[in-house]
Scaffold this active site. Structure first.
Site, short mmCIF file in Angstrom:
data_model
loop_
_atom_site.label_atom_id
_atom_site.label_comp_id
_atom_site.label_asym_id
_atom_site.label_seq_id
_atom_site.Cartn_x
_atom_site.Cartn_y
_atom_site.Cartn_z
CE LYS A 9 -3.80 -2.39 2.39
NZ LYS A 9 -4.74 -2.36 3.54
CE1 TYR A 49 -9.24 -3.22 0.46
CE2 TYR A 49 -8.62 -1.12 -0.50
CZ TYR A 49 -8.29 -2.26 0.22
OH TYR A 49 -7.01 -2.43 0.70
CG ASN A 112 -3.53 -2.65 7.03
OD1 ASN A 112 -3.49 -2.03 5.97
ND2 ASN A 112 -4.50 -3.50 7.32
CG HIS A 115 -4.94 -6.25 -0.53
ND1 HIS A 115 -6.18 -6.32 0.05
CD2 HIS A 115 -4.97 -7.08 -1.60
CE1 HIS A 115 -6.94 -7.17 -0.64
NE2 HIS A 115 -6.23 -7.65 -1.66
CD GLU A 126 -8.54 -9.08 -3.89
OE1 GLU A 126 -9.41 -8.83 -3.03
OE2 GLU A 126 -7.40 -9.50 -3.59
P1 GTP Z 1 -6.73 -6.20 3.09
O1 GTP Z 1 -5.72 -7.28 2.89
O2 GTP Z 1 -6.16 -4.81 2.95
O3 GTP Z 1 -7.99 -6.41 2.28
O4 GTP Z 1 -7.12 -6.30 4.61
P2 GTP Z 1 -8.03 -7.37 5.31
O5 GTP Z 1 -8.62 -8.33 4.31
O6 GTP Z 1 -7.24 -7.94 6.41
O7 GTP Z 1 -9.18 -6.45 5.90
P3 GTP Z 1 -10.51 -5.92 5.17
O8 GTP Z 1 -10.60 -6.43 3.78
O9 GTP Z 1 -11.64 -6.18 6.10
O10 GTP Z 1 -10.23 -4.35 5.15
C1 GTP Z 1 -9.51 -3.77 4.10
C2 GTP Z 1 -8.66 -2.66 4.64
O11 GTP Z 1 -9.49 -1.65 5.18
C3 GTP Z 1 -7.74 -3.05 5.81
O12 GTP Z 1 -6.54 -3.62 5.41
C4 GTP Z 1 -7.52 -1.71 6.47
O13 GTP Z 1 -6.52 -0.96 5.80
C5 GTP Z 1 -8.86 -1.03 6.28
N1 GTP Z 1 -9.68 -1.22 7.47
C6 GTP Z 1 -10.31 -2.35 7.87
N2 GTP Z 1 -10.96 -2.13 9.03
C7 GTP Z 1 -10.71 -0.86 9.37
C8 GTP Z 1 -11.09 -0.02 10.46
O14 GTP Z 1 -11.80 -0.44 11.38
N3 GTP Z 1 -10.63 1.27 10.44
C9 GTP Z 1 -9.85 1.75 9.44
N4 GTP Z 1 -9.44 3.02 9.51
N5 GTP Z 1 -9.48 1.01 8.41
C10 GTP Z 1 -9.89 -0.27 8.37
MG MG Z 2 -9.57 -7.75 2.59
#
Ligand code: GTP
Ligand code: MG
Length: 149
Positions: A9, A49, A112, A115, A126
């Protein structure tokens, strides 16, 4: 030959962690089959997303992810999706184990650094969303027979 879509990212790129993240997948024995740097458009990210559209953090997520260049990759190998998620660590870095990418390099869920696809199906979706046919390479690493029984 399972494929997962992994992306460094904008914060991971800014912090100089591209090589570190790629190294972990290479060292593990996964095969890189696609890689590019780009600054994604908001429209492209909204599709990527799409499952998170209803979340309160969605607008901020799109803003952050479109703020600068990312490095998009496809990695291939046995259980690449599940192992990729394990190597990344929990979504919230405060819950990511040390030894994982997030557990070693970040603190905030909204920064974080990487991805990873969450299912074999999203790995395929994806990979196709970020790369055209022909941008994904078919090749045989010489070391394969030393990585797989
Ligand atoms: P990705 O690998 O990035 O898809 O992450 P993930 O699969 O572990 O999590 P998810 O798909 O649920 O969320 C996608 C991204 O949204 C996360 O990696 C975070 O960067 C962001 N995100 C998820 N939950 C939160 C939250 O509660 N607050 C904020 N600020 N960002 C969030
Ligand atoms: Mg995800």
């Amino acid at each position: 030959k399972e494929r997962t879509f992994i992306m460094v990212k904008p914060d991971g790129v800014q912090r100089g962690l591209v090589g570190e993240i790629m190294k972990r997948f290479e060292n593990r024995g996964y095969k890189l089959v696609a890689c590019k740097m780009c600054t994604p458009t908001k429209a492209h990210l909204e599709e990527h997303y799409r499952d998170l559209k209803s979340k309160g953090f969605f607008a901020g997520l799109i803003e952050y992810m479109s703020s600068g260049p990312v490095v998009a990759m496809v990695w291939e190998g046995k259980e690449a999706v599940k192992m990729g998620r394990m190597m990344l660590g929990a979504t919230n870095p405060l819950q990511s184990n040390p030894g994982t990418i997030r557990g070693d390099f970040c603190i905030d869920v909204g920064r974080n650094i990487c991805h990873g696809s969450d299912s074999v199906e999203s790995g395929k979706r994806e990979s196709e969303h970020w790369f055209k046919d022909g941008e994904i390479q078919e090749w045989s690493p010489a070391q394969s027979k030393w990585v797989y029984e």
